[in-house]
Structures are given as structure tokens and as C-alpha cells.
Design a protein around this motif. Structure first.
Motif, PDB file in Angstrom:
ATOM      1  N   GLN A   1      13.514  48.143  74.540  1.00  0.00           N
ATOM      2  CA  GLN A   1      12.469  48.755  73.946  1.00  0.00           C
ATOM      3  C   GLN A   1      12.857  49.191  72.670  1.00  0.00           C
ATOM      4  OE1 GLN A   1      11.396  52.699  75.604  1.00  0.00           O
ATOM      5  NE2 GLN A   1       9.249  52.454  74.971  1.00  0.00           N
TER       6      GLN A   1
ATOM      7  N   TYR B   1      14.571  45.722  80.805  1.00  0.00           N
ATOM      8  CA  TYR B   1      13.614  45.879  79.530  1.00  0.00           C
ATOM      9  C   TYR B   1      14.061  46.187  78.414  1.00  0.00           C
ATOM     10  CZ  TYR B   1       9.301  45.300  82.668  1.00  0.00           C
ATOM     11  OH  TYR B   1       8.325  44.802  83.428  1.00  0.00           O
TER      12      TYR B   1
ATOM     13  N   ARG C   1       6.477  49.201  72.762  1.00  0.00           N
ATOM     14  CA  ARG C   1       6.558  49.329  74.215  1.00  0.00           C
ATOM     15  C   ARG C   1       7.802  48.358  74.981  1.00  0.00           C
ATOM     16  NH1 ARG C   1       4.808  44.027  76.153  1.00  0.00           N
ATOM     17  NH2 ARG C   1       4.437  42.549  74.577  1.00  0.00           N
ATOM     18  N   PRO C   2       8.090  48.893  76.048  1.00  0.00           N
ATOM     19  CA  PRO C   2       9.275  47.896  76.774  1.00  0.00           C
ATOM     20  C   PRO C   2       8.823  46.553  76.986  1.00  0.00           C
ATOM     21  CG  PRO C   2       8.741  50.135  77.832  1.00  0.00           C
ATOM     22  CD  PRO C   2       7.494  49.792  76.972  1.00  0.00           C
TER      23      PRO C   2
ATOM     24  N   PHE D   1       3.794  45.991  79.633  1.00  0.00           N
ATOM     25  CA  PHE D   1       3.362  47.438  79.189  1.00  0.00           C
ATOM     26  C   PHE D   1       2.448  47.574  77.749  1.00  0.00           C
ATOM     27  CE2 PHE D   1       5.897  50.417  81.768  1.00  0.00           C
ATOM     28  CZ  PHE D   1       6.967  49.384  82.496  1.00  0.00           C
ATOM     29  N   GLY D   2       1.703  48.517  77.737  1.00  0.00           N
ATOM     30  CA  GLY D   2       1.301  48.618  76.571  1.00  0.00           C
ATOM     31  C   GLY D   2       2.130  49.347  75.628  1.00  0.00           C
ATOM     32  N   GLU D   3       1.474  49.866  74.395  1.00  0.00           N
ATOM     33  CA  GLU D   3       2.439  50.479  73.274  1.00  0.00           C
ATOM     34  C   GLU D   3       2.350  51.988  73.635  1.00  0.00           C
ATOM     35  OE1 GLU D   3       3.396  47.192  70.712  1.00  0.00           O
ATOM     36  OE2 GLU D   3       4.122  49.324  70.940  1.00  0.00           O
TER      37      GLU D   3
END
Lengths: 113, 114
Positions: A38, A36, A43-44, B105-107
Motif C-alpha cells: 500500500q 499487499y 489502495r492495497p 481493493f478500491g481507493e
């Protein structure tokens, strides 16, 4: 439980150079390994993943390699660009429990001009 | 598609208080999981919800609880807040019927406990 170690914690490269981030995992049953990205305050986002039935996967400038015997996997970014600057996380899970990811501690990549 | 949405984005609480964080999964997703991300650390798995039940749980105390509603949205509740609960709380969702599908994912909701 699973434990994932990630190195280095910070990495600075010049634009156009390659960057390599390495992770090791402890649970030999883990078979799904996502990476991921980020960005600050964001967000990731999944950039690439690999499953244990393959040893390498490539997507344009990004590649991931997996060594199941050594329980080691790596992210390779070629021809780095300033927009590659971010924190990168490796993770591991059992494919049947892909919501339960165990993350590494992250690598802050800085691509300088 | 709005993706995974979380609310509130930021909140400040004091020790001992309780907090509720909310998450709406990405359209078509029915599995929701919650993660805690302390500053400078990777996300840590709290729990996962599917079909309105907690299916898996990470190494978090019972002060952390959750709920999933029939529309797949979810809440994370934390009771008796401690200073150490200050973190970014991330909600993530996965595609229905695809156990190995990508986790979105969300923020996040940034919680500060004073």
C-alpha cells in the motif's frame, strides 16, 4: 478467531539490499496467505500470495516462504529499489472465505539511495 | 476496466450522524467485502456480500450495516457515528465463481468524525 502478527513495524534498507518481513498466524486452519503493498494514499495491491500446499513461491524479486508447522510466513524482497518504498501487509484466511482476510499491522519499508 | 470504485473519497461527519458509503465492484466480480483501516493499522474485515445477502461478518457492532444491489454494487451504512469510526473504509471485490481469487481493493472512502 485468527490473529496475525507482523514484524518489524518499520524497516529501512539501502537500495540494492534485501528486505525481509515476517508474520505469524494463530489459526492452523488458515491456508491462504497474501501480501499487499500500500503506497501512501493508495489502495492495497496484491503483490504475491501462497497457499498452504506449497512452501515457497517466487515472482521476480519477490518471494514468500511458508512454514505451516511454525505457523510462520515471510516476504523477501531482493535488490530493493526506491519504488519498493511502501507499507506492506501480510494476511491470512481460509481459502473458502478468501474475502475475509485477517491482516497484520503492516511494515513501513523505506529504501534509501 | 475501472477497477473497484468508491464514493465519496472524503467526508466529514459529526458524532451521532449517519453515513452511507458506496462501492462498485470490478467488472465480472460479484462478491463485495468491506474493511475498516484505522490510521497506521491493517484493514479489518467488516462484512462480505454475495447474491445480495450478508454472508460473513467481522467483529463490528450492528451500527454497521450494508446492502448489495442486483448489479453487485454495495453500500456500507454506519449509524450513530463515534469518534472511533474515523478511518479509511475500503471496499474489495472478488471474481465470480473463484472462491480463492485475488481480492481487489478500491481507493477507499476516508471518513472523519468530529
Amino acid at each position: 478467531g485468527e490473529n496475525v502478527e507482523q514484524h518489524p513495524s518499520t524497516l529501512s534498507v539501502q537500495e540494492g539490499d534485501s528486505a525481509v518481513i515476517k508474520c505469524t498466524y494463530s489459526d492452523s486452519a488458515s491456508n491462504y496467505f497474501p501480501w499487499y503493498k500500500q503506497e501512501l494514499g493508495k489502495r492495497p495491491q496484491l503483490i504475491i500470495d501462497i497457499r498452504s500446499n506449497v512452501g515457497e513461491k517466487k515472482d521476480q524479486r519477490i518471494a514468500v516462504t511458508l512454514n505451516k508447522t511454525a505457523k510462520h510466513f515471510s516476504l523477501h524482497i531482493t535488490e530493493t529499489q526506491p519504488e519498493d518504498s511502501a507499507v506492506y501487509f501480510c494476511a491470512a484466511s481460509l481459502s473458502g472465505t478468501a474475502s475475509k482476510l485477517t491482516f497484520g499491522t503492516g511494515t513501513r519499508l523505506q529504501v534509501t539511495l | 476496466d475501472a477497477g473497484v470504485t468508491q464514493s465519496p473519497t472524503h467526508l466529514i461527519k459529526t458524532r451521532g450522524q449517519q453515513v452511507t458509503l458506496r462501492c462498485s465492484p470490478k467488472s465480472g466480480h460479484d462478491t463485495v467485502s468491506w474493511y475498516q483501516q484505522a490510521l497506521g493499522q491493517g484493514p479489518q474485515f467488516i462484512f462480505q456480500y454475495y447474491e445480495e445477502e450478508e454472508r460473513q461478518r467481522g467483529n463490528f457492532p450492528d451500527r454497521f450495516s450494508g446492502h448489495q444491489f442486483p448489479n453487485y454494487s454495495s453500500e456500507l451504512n454506519v449509524n450513530a457515528l463515534l469518534l472511533g469510526d474515523s478511518a479509511l473504509y475500503l471496499c474489495a471485490s472478488r471474481a465470480r465463481g473463484v472462491p480463492t481469487g485475488e481480492l481487489f481493493f478500491g481507493e477507499g472512502s476516508r471518513l472523519t468524525v468530529l
